[in-house]
Scaffold this motif. Sequence first.
Motif, PDB file in Angstrom:
ATOM      1  N   VAL A  15       0.800 -27.125 -16.638  1.00  0.00           N
ATOM      2  CA  VAL A  15       2.162 -26.785 -16.711  1.00  0.00           C
ATOM      3  C   VAL A  15       1.765 -24.955 -16.720  1.00  0.00           C
ATOM      4  N   ASP A  16       1.217 -24.874 -17.881  1.00  0.00           N
ATOM      5  CA  ASP A  16       1.025 -23.406 -18.146  1.00  0.00           C
ATOM      6  C   ASP A  16      -0.649 -22.659 -16.780  1.00  0.00           C
ATOM      7  N   ILE A  17      -0.840 -23.216 -16.454  1.00  0.00           N
ATOM      8  CA  ILE A  17      -2.449 -22.889 -15.441  1.00  0.00           C
ATOM      9  C   ILE A  17      -0.720 -22.435 -13.677  1.00  0.00           C
ATOM     10  N   ILE A  18      -0.188 -23.691 -13.442  1.00  0.00           N
ATOM     11  CA  ILE A  18       1.468 -23.700 -12.293  1.00  0.00           C
ATOM     12  C   ILE A  18       2.040 -22.429 -12.600  1.00  0.00           C
ATOM     13  N   ILE A  19       1.877 -22.383 -14.620  1.00  0.00           N
ATOM     14  CA  ILE A  19       3.104 -21.232 -14.206  1.00  0.00           C
ATOM     15  C   ILE A  19       2.324 -19.652 -14.294  1.00  0.00           C
ATOM     16  N   TYR A  20       1.203 -19.825 -14.491  1.00  0.00           N
ATOM     17  CA  TYR A  20       0.121 -18.464 -14.497  1.00  0.00           C
ATOM     18  C   TYR A  20       0.334 -18.168 -13.335  1.00  0.00           C
ATOM     19  N   ARG A  21       0.015 -19.202 -12.178  1.00  0.00           N
ATOM     20  CA  ARG A  21      -0.360 -18.654 -11.207  1.00  0.00           C
ATOM     21  C   ARG A  21       0.680 -18.613 -10.333  1.00  0.00           C
ATOM     22  N   ILE A  22       2.035 -19.168 -10.341  1.00  0.00           N
ATOM     23  CA  ILE A  22       3.317 -19.197  -9.585  1.00  0.00           C
ATOM     24  C   ILE A  22       3.588 -17.348  -9.661  1.00  0.00           C
ATOM     25  N   PHE A  23       3.061 -17.060 -10.928  1.00  0.00           N
ATOM     26  CA  PHE A  23       3.673 -15.593 -12.199  1.00  0.00           C
ATOM     27  C   PHE A  23       3.052 -14.535 -11.181  1.00  0.00           C
ATOM     28  N   SER A  24       1.285 -15.148 -10.870  1.00  0.00           N
ATOM     29  CA  SER A  24       0.868 -13.843  -9.780  1.00  0.00           C
ATOM     30  C   SER A  24       1.291 -14.181  -8.675  1.00  0.00           C
ATOM     31  N   PHE A  25       1.535 -15.263  -7.746  1.00  0.00           N
ATOM     32  CA  PHE A  25       1.882 -15.247  -6.656  1.00  0.00           C
ATOM     33  C   PHE A  25       3.306 -14.894  -5.950  1.00  0.00           C
ATOM     34  N   LEU A  26       4.460 -14.690  -7.431  1.00  0.00           N
ATOM     35  CA  LEU A  26       5.352 -13.727  -7.655  1.00  0.00           C
ATOM     36  C   LEU A  26       5.204 -12.212  -6.994  1.00  0.00           C
ATOM     37  N   GLN A  27       4.290 -11.991  -7.435  1.00  0.00           N
ATOM     38  CA  GLN A  27       4.073 -10.643  -7.890  1.00  0.00           C
ATOM     39  C   GLN A  27       3.312 -10.416  -7.005  1.00  0.00           C
ATOM     40  N   TRP A  28       2.379 -10.709  -6.365  1.00  0.00           N
ATOM     41  CA  TRP A  28       2.010 -10.449  -4.695  1.00  0.00           C
ATOM     42  C   TRP A  28       3.502 -10.717  -3.587  1.00  0.00           C
ATOM     43  N   VAL A  29       4.284 -11.587  -3.778  1.00  0.00           N
ATOM     44  CA  VAL A  29       5.028 -11.000  -3.104  1.00  0.00           C
ATOM     45  C   VAL A  29       6.066 -10.105  -2.857  1.00  0.00           C
ATOM     46  N   ASP A  30       6.285  -9.899  -4.093  1.00  0.00           N
ATOM     47  CA  ASP A  30       7.141  -8.772  -4.489  1.00  0.00           C
ATOM     48  C   ASP A  30       6.298  -7.189  -4.014  1.00  0.00           C
ATOM     49  N   ASN A  31       5.011  -7.406  -4.456  1.00  0.00           N
ATOM     50  CA  ASN A  31       4.018  -5.892  -3.829  1.00  0.00           C
ATOM     51  C   ASN A  31       3.983  -5.579  -2.381  1.00  0.00           C
ATOM     52  N   TYR A  32       4.082  -7.379  -1.478  1.00  0.00           N
ATOM     53  CA  TYR A  32       3.896  -7.202  -0.599  1.00  0.00           C
ATOM     54  C   TYR A  32       4.949  -7.287   0.394  1.00  0.00           C
ATOM     55  N   GLY A  33       6.625  -7.111  -0.211  1.00  0.00           N
ATOM     56  CA  GLY A  33       7.779  -7.767   0.398  1.00  0.00           C
ATOM     57  C   GLY A  33       7.924  -6.080  -0.004  1.00  0.00           C
ATOM     58  N   LYS A  34       8.018  -5.284  -0.795  1.00  0.00           N
ATOM     59  CA  LYS A  34       8.056  -4.013  -0.680  1.00  0.00           C
ATOM     60  C   LYS A  34       7.926  -3.050   0.959  1.00  0.00           C
ATOM     61  N   GLY A  35       9.620  -2.390   0.769  1.00  0.00           N
ATOM     62  CA  GLY A  35       9.436  -2.134   2.722  1.00  0.00           C
ATOM     63  C   GLY A  35       9.427  -2.787   3.689  1.00  0.00           C
ATOM     64  N   SER A  36       9.834  -4.123   3.632  1.00  0.00           N
ATOM     65  CA  SER A  36      10.462  -5.006   3.916  1.00  0.00           C
ATOM     66  C   SER A  36      11.993  -5.976   3.857  1.00  0.00           C
ATOM     67  N   LYS A  37      12.407  -5.875   4.342  1.00  0.00           N
ATOM     68  CA  LYS A  37      13.809  -6.640   4.437  1.00  0.00           C
ATOM     69  C   LYS A  37      13.703  -8.321   4.296  1.00  0.00           C
ATOM     70  N   HIS A  38      12.862  -8.598   4.885  1.00  0.00           N
ATOM     71  CA  HIS A  38      12.598 -10.350   5.211  1.00  0.00           C
ATOM     72  C   HIS A  38      11.449 -10.888   4.118  1.00  0.00           C
ATOM     73  N   ILE A  39      10.868  -9.857   3.848  1.00  0.00           N
ATOM     74  CA  ILE A  39       9.921 -10.569   2.469  1.00  0.00           C
ATOM     75  C   ILE A  39      10.268  -9.950   1.868  1.00  0.00           C
ATOM     76  N   SER A  40      10.739 -11.251  -0.169  1.00  0.00           N
ATOM     77  CA  SER A  40      11.347 -10.173  -1.045  1.00  0.00           C
ATOM     78  C   SER A  40      11.035 -11.546  -2.114  1.00  0.00           C
ATOM     79  N   ILE A  41      10.964 -10.848  -3.674  1.00  0.00           N
ATOM     80  CA  ILE A  41      11.136 -12.390  -4.492  1.00  0.00           C
ATOM     81  C   ILE A  41      12.602 -13.163  -3.852  1.00  0.00           C
TER      82      ILE A  41
END
Length: 160
Positions: A15-41
């Motif tokens: 569970v801890d591994i899953i939470i940490y890895r999902i958190f990393s993914f959501l951080q990436w989505v947040d950075n990746y989606g900057k300036g995009s109206k279609h990709i965001s958290i």
Amino acid sequence: MSTSLTELTVDATTVDIIIYRIFSFLQWVDNYGKGSKHISIDTHHNLPTEIINSYLNDYLLLERRTSEIAINQHLMALNAYYNYLTSIGLTNLKRLYIRPDLKPLARGNVKRRNVVKYLTPELRSLLYRNAGSIRDDLLLRTAGEMGLRAKENLGFLLNQ
């Protein structure tokens, strides 16, 4: 294509591994989606499979040089997360994978641990005899008696 999901019980470490890895993914989505109206958290649950697979393959493996163990953890976590989102009706089932041509790269992305280097008793004795002052001699002897590694010995600071 009909796919059914099976509920599994996992231990606390997983569970801890899953939470940490999902958190990393959501951080990436947040950075990746900057300036995009279609990709965001806010819309991450409906990301196209291609973007999630790009995160796994292009970002983690090619750019970040993630190891095989870590990439498998990311894949497991994202599959678990998106399967859960599918089961509660927030998204469609995602087919997440590591590209076969990148699997050897993942196996090669292993950070080798350096061998811990200790000073031999002979070398310590030689250092003690050739210490320039009593202060240096005491520092070296203290580190030797405490079993410190050579690198740790460099961390000693003295107020003069």
